[in-house]
Scaffold this motif. Structure first.
Motif, PDB file in Angstrom:
ATOM      1  N   LYS A 124     -23.039  23.079 123.701  1.00 56.53           N
ATOM      2  CA  LYS A 124     -22.043  22.821 124.737  1.00 56.53           C
ATOM      3  C   LYS A 124     -20.688  23.275 124.217  1.00 56.53           C
ATOM      4  CE  LYS A 124     -24.892  20.709 127.472  1.00 56.53           C
ATOM      5  NZ  LYS A 124     -25.350  21.328 128.680  1.00 56.53           N
ATOM      6  N   THR A 125     -19.905  23.913 125.067  1.00 59.70           N
ATOM      7  CA  THR A 125     -18.617  24.451 124.633  1.00 59.70           C
ATOM      8  C   THR A 125     -17.477  23.884 125.461  1.00 59.70           C
ATOM      9  OG1 THR A 125     -18.890  26.369 126.069  1.00 59.70           O
ATOM     10  CG2 THR A 125     -19.600  26.609 123.788  1.00 59.70           C
ATOM     11  N   ILE A 126     -16.338  23.711 124.796  1.00 58.06           N
ATOM     12  CA  ILE A 126     -15.100  23.279 125.426  1.00 58.06           C
ATOM     13  C   ILE A 126     -14.046  24.307 125.059  1.00 58.06           C
ATOM     14  CG2 ILE A 126     -13.320  21.500 125.535  1.00 58.06           C
ATOM     15  CD1 ILE A 126     -15.464  19.488 124.645  1.00 58.06           C
ATOM     16  N   VAL A 127     -13.348  24.811 126.052  1.00 58.10           N
ATOM     17  CA  VAL A 127     -12.269  25.760 125.807  1.00 58.10           C
ATOM     18  C   VAL A 127     -10.958  25.073 126.144  1.00 58.10           C
ATOM     19  CG1 VAL A 127     -11.214  27.932 126.541  1.00 58.10           C
ATOM     20  CG2 VAL A 127     -13.677  27.799 126.203  1.00 58.10           C
ATOM     21  N   VAL A 128     -10.032  25.061 125.178  1.00 58.58           N
ATOM     22  CA  VAL A 128      -8.699  24.500 125.366  1.00 58.58           C
ATOM     23  C   VAL A 128      -7.743  25.680 125.448  1.00 58.58           C
ATOM     24  CG1 VAL A 128      -6.937  22.988 124.394  1.00 58.58           C
ATOM     25  CG2 VAL A 128      -9.360  22.469 124.025  1.00 58.58           C
ATOM     26  N   ASP A 129      -7.267  25.957 126.652  1.00 56.04           N
ATOM     27  CA  ASP A 129      -6.430  27.141 126.876  1.00 56.04           C
ATOM     28  C   ASP A 129      -5.673  26.937 128.177  1.00 56.04           C
ATOM     29  OD1 ASP A 129      -5.360  29.700 127.231  1.00 56.04           O
ATOM     30  OD2 ASP A 129      -7.214  30.708 126.660  1.00 56.04           O
ATOM     31  N   PRO A 130      -4.371  27.175 128.190  1.00 56.03           N
ATOM     32  CA  PRO A 130      -3.632  27.003 129.436  1.00 56.03           C
ATOM     33  C   PRO A 130      -4.012  28.039 130.503  1.00 56.03           C
ATOM     34  CG  PRO A 130      -2.188  27.819 127.711  1.00 56.03           C
ATOM     35  CD  PRO A 130      -3.506  27.509 127.077  1.00 56.03           C
ATOM     36  N   HIS A 131      -4.623  29.140 130.091  1.00 59.28           N
ATOM     37  CA  HIS A 131      -5.015  30.196 131.024  1.00 59.28           C
ATOM     38  C   HIS A 131      -6.523  30.184 131.224  1.00 59.28           C
ATOM     39  CE1 HIS A 131      -0.982  31.743 130.669  1.00 59.28           C
ATOM     40  NE2 HIS A 131      -1.111  31.713 129.355  1.00 59.28           N
ATOM     41  N   PHE A 132      -6.938  30.429 132.452  1.00 62.35           N
ATOM     42  CA  PHE A 132      -8.364  30.491 132.750  1.00 62.35           C
ATOM     43  C   PHE A 132      -8.887  31.847 132.297  1.00 62.35           C
ATOM     44  CE2 PHE A 132     -12.137  30.887 135.487  1.00 62.35           C
ATOM     45  CZ  PHE A 132     -12.756  29.702 135.141  1.00 62.35           C
ATOM     46  N   SER A 133      -9.391  31.871 131.082  1.00 62.00           N
ATOM     47  CA  SER A 133      -9.851  33.099 130.448  1.00 62.00           C
ATOM     48  C   SER A 133     -11.341  33.314 130.734  1.00 62.00           C
ATOM     49  CB  SER A 133      -9.635  32.992 128.932  1.00 62.00           C
ATOM     50  OG  SER A 133     -10.437  31.949 128.410  1.00 62.00           O
ATOM     51  N   PRO A 134     -11.868  34.483 130.382  1.00 61.47           N
ATOM     52  CA  PRO A 134     -13.313  34.690 130.514  1.00 61.47           C
ATOM     53  C   PRO A 134     -14.134  33.658 129.730  1.00 61.47           C
ATOM     54  CG  PRO A 134     -12.226  36.788 130.240  1.00 61.47           C
ATOM     55  CD  PRO A 134     -11.177  35.726 130.015  1.00 61.47           C
ATOM     56  N   TRP A 194     -13.426  23.223 130.604  1.00 63.77           N
ATOM     57  CA  TRP A 194     -12.166  23.937 130.383  1.00 63.77           C
ATOM     58  C   TRP A 194     -11.035  22.926 130.449  1.00 63.77           C
ATOM     59  CZ3 TRP A 194      -8.794  25.960 134.718  1.00 63.77           C
ATOM     60  CH2 TRP A 194      -7.645  26.570 134.209  1.00 63.77           C
ATOM     61  N   LEU A 195     -10.259  22.816 129.376  1.00 57.90           N
ATOM     62  CA  LEU A 195      -9.104  21.918 129.336  1.00 57.90           C
ATOM     63  C   LEU A 195      -7.843  22.765 129.454  1.00 57.90           C
ATOM     64  CD1 LEU A 195     -10.077  19.477 126.446  1.00 57.90           C
ATOM     65  CD2 LEU A 195     -10.232  19.099 128.899  1.00 57.90           C
ATOM     66  N   PRO A 196      -7.249  22.830 130.636  1.00 58.28           N
ATOM     67  CA  PRO A 196      -6.059  23.660 130.830  1.00 58.28           C
ATOM     68  C   PRO A 196      -4.787  22.924 130.420  1.00 58.28           C
ATOM     69  CG  PRO A 196      -6.717  22.737 132.924  1.00 58.28           C
ATOM     70  CD  PRO A 196      -7.726  22.268 131.894  1.00 58.28           C
ATOM     71  N   LEU A 197      -4.597  22.748 129.133  1.00 56.30           N
ATOM     72  CA  LEU A 197      -3.430  22.017 128.649  1.00 56.30           C
ATOM     73  C   LEU A 197      -2.145  22.759 128.969  1.00 56.30           C
ATOM     74  CD1 LEU A 197      -4.512  20.852 125.088  1.00 56.30           C
ATOM     75  CD2 LEU A 197      -4.645  19.627 127.232  1.00 56.30           C
ATOM     76  N   ARG A 198      -1.110  21.978 129.200  1.00 57.39           N
ATOM     77  CA  ARG A 198       0.199  22.589 129.362  1.00 57.39           C
ATOM     78  C   ARG A 198       0.695  23.006 127.981  1.00 57.39           C
ATOM     79  NH1 ARG A 198       3.828  18.345 132.031  1.00 57.39           N
ATOM     80  NH2 ARG A 198       2.567  17.021 130.724  1.00 57.39           N
ATOM     81  N   GLY A 241       2.528  23.182 124.711  1.00 56.30           N
ATOM     82  CA  GLY A 241       3.258  22.145 123.993  1.00 56.30           C
ATOM     83  C   GLY A 241       2.555  20.803 123.966  1.00 56.30           C
ATOM     84  N   SER A 242       1.462  20.657 124.716  1.00 53.60           N
ATOM     85  CA  SER A 242       0.766  19.368 124.734  1.00 53.60           C
ATOM     86  C   SER A 242      -0.443  19.356 123.801  1.00 53.60           C
ATOM     87  CB  SER A 242       0.345  19.008 126.161  1.00 53.60           C
ATOM     88  OG  SER A 242      -0.586  19.944 126.653  1.00 53.60           O
ATOM     89  N   ASP A 243      -0.629  20.416 123.028  1.00 51.97           N
ATOM     90  CA  ASP A 243      -1.795  20.484 122.143  1.00 51.97           C
ATOM     91  C   ASP A 243      -1.733  19.438 121.039  1.00 51.97           C
ATOM     92  OD1 ASP A 243       0.375  22.014 121.295  1.00 51.97           O
ATOM     93  OD2 ASP A 243      -0.869  23.320 120.059  1.00 51.97           O
ATOM     94  N   ALA A 244      -0.527  19.056 120.614  1.00 45.47           N
ATOM     95  CA  ALA A 244      -0.407  18.029 119.575  1.00 45.47           C
ATOM     96  C   ALA A 244      -0.923  16.688 120.092  1.00 45.47           C
ATOM     97  CB  ALA A 244       1.032  17.904 119.111  1.00 45.47           C
ATOM     98  N   ALA A 245      -0.649  16.379 121.344  1.00 47.27           N
ATOM     99  CA  ALA A 245      -1.141  15.127 121.927  1.00 47.27           C
ATOM    100  C   ALA A 245      -2.663  15.110 121.971  1.00 47.27           C
ATOM    101  CB  ALA A 245      -0.568  14.936 123.336  1.00 47.27           C
ATOM    102  N   LEU A 246      -3.263  16.244 122.304  1.00 47.87           N
ATOM    103  CA  LEU A 246      -4.725  16.334 122.309  1.00 47.87           C
ATOM    104  C   LEU A 246      -5.274  16.138 120.898  1.00 47.87           C
ATOM    105  CD1 LEU A 246      -7.454  16.921 123.652  1.00 47.87           C
ATOM    106  CD2 LEU A 246      -7.025  19.342 123.213  1.00 47.87           C
ATOM    107  N   ALA A 247      -4.653  16.784 119.924  1.00 52.43           N
ATOM    108  CA  ALA A 247      -5.111  16.657 118.538  1.00 52.43           C
ATOM    109  C   ALA A 247      -5.021  15.206 118.061  1.00 52.43           C
ATOM    110  CB  ALA A 247      -4.289  17.566 117.632  1.00 52.43           C
ATOM    111  N   LEU A 248      -3.937  14.517 118.392  1.00 51.84           N
ATOM    112  CA  LEU A 248      -3.790  13.118 117.987  1.00 51.84           C
ATOM    113  C   LEU A 248      -4.811  12.225 118.695  1.00 51.84           C
ATOM    114  CD1 LEU A 248       0.088  12.835 117.857  1.00 51.84           C
ATOM    115  CD2 LEU A 248      -1.497  12.740 115.920  1.00 51.84           C
ATOM    116  N   ALA A 249      -5.095  12.500 119.947  1.00 49.29           N
ATOM    117  CA  ALA A 249      -6.100  11.718 120.676  1.00 49.29           C
ATOM    118  C   ALA A 249      -7.481  11.918 120.062  1.00 49.29           C
ATOM    119  CB  ALA A 249      -6.105  12.122 122.146  1.00 49.29           C
TER     120      ALA A 249
END
Length: 68
Positions: free
Chosen positions: A10-20, A28-32, A34-42
């Motif tokens: 199973k794969t999870i892609v963390v990217d603000p753009h909907f890539s291939p 798909w986690l379309p983070l805004r 600058g919010s990647d640090a919050a995801l990492a801490l969570a």
């Protein structure tokens, strides 16, 4: 990525753009930007709270883990 999916991973892609890759991912986690640090801490909070880390590795190689 195709090899991983073929193997049943199973794969999870963390990217603000909907890539291939995001189109083929299970999640798909379309983070805004600058919010990647919050995801990492969570994620870190979940890993520690649910004790999903290698305790022997942490004891041998990590300083300050108890304070974390």
């Amino acid at each position: 990525m195709a090899e991983l999916r073929a193997a049943g991973v199973k794969t999870i892609v963390v990217d603000p753009h909907f890539s291939p890759d995001a189109a083929r991912a299970d999640v798909w986690l379309p983070l805004r930007p600058g919010s990647d640090a919050a995801l990492a801490l969570a994620m870190l909070n979940t890993i520690i709270t649910e004790r999903l880390y290698d305790k022997d590795f942490v004891a041998q190689w990590c300083d300050g883990f108890d304070e974390l």
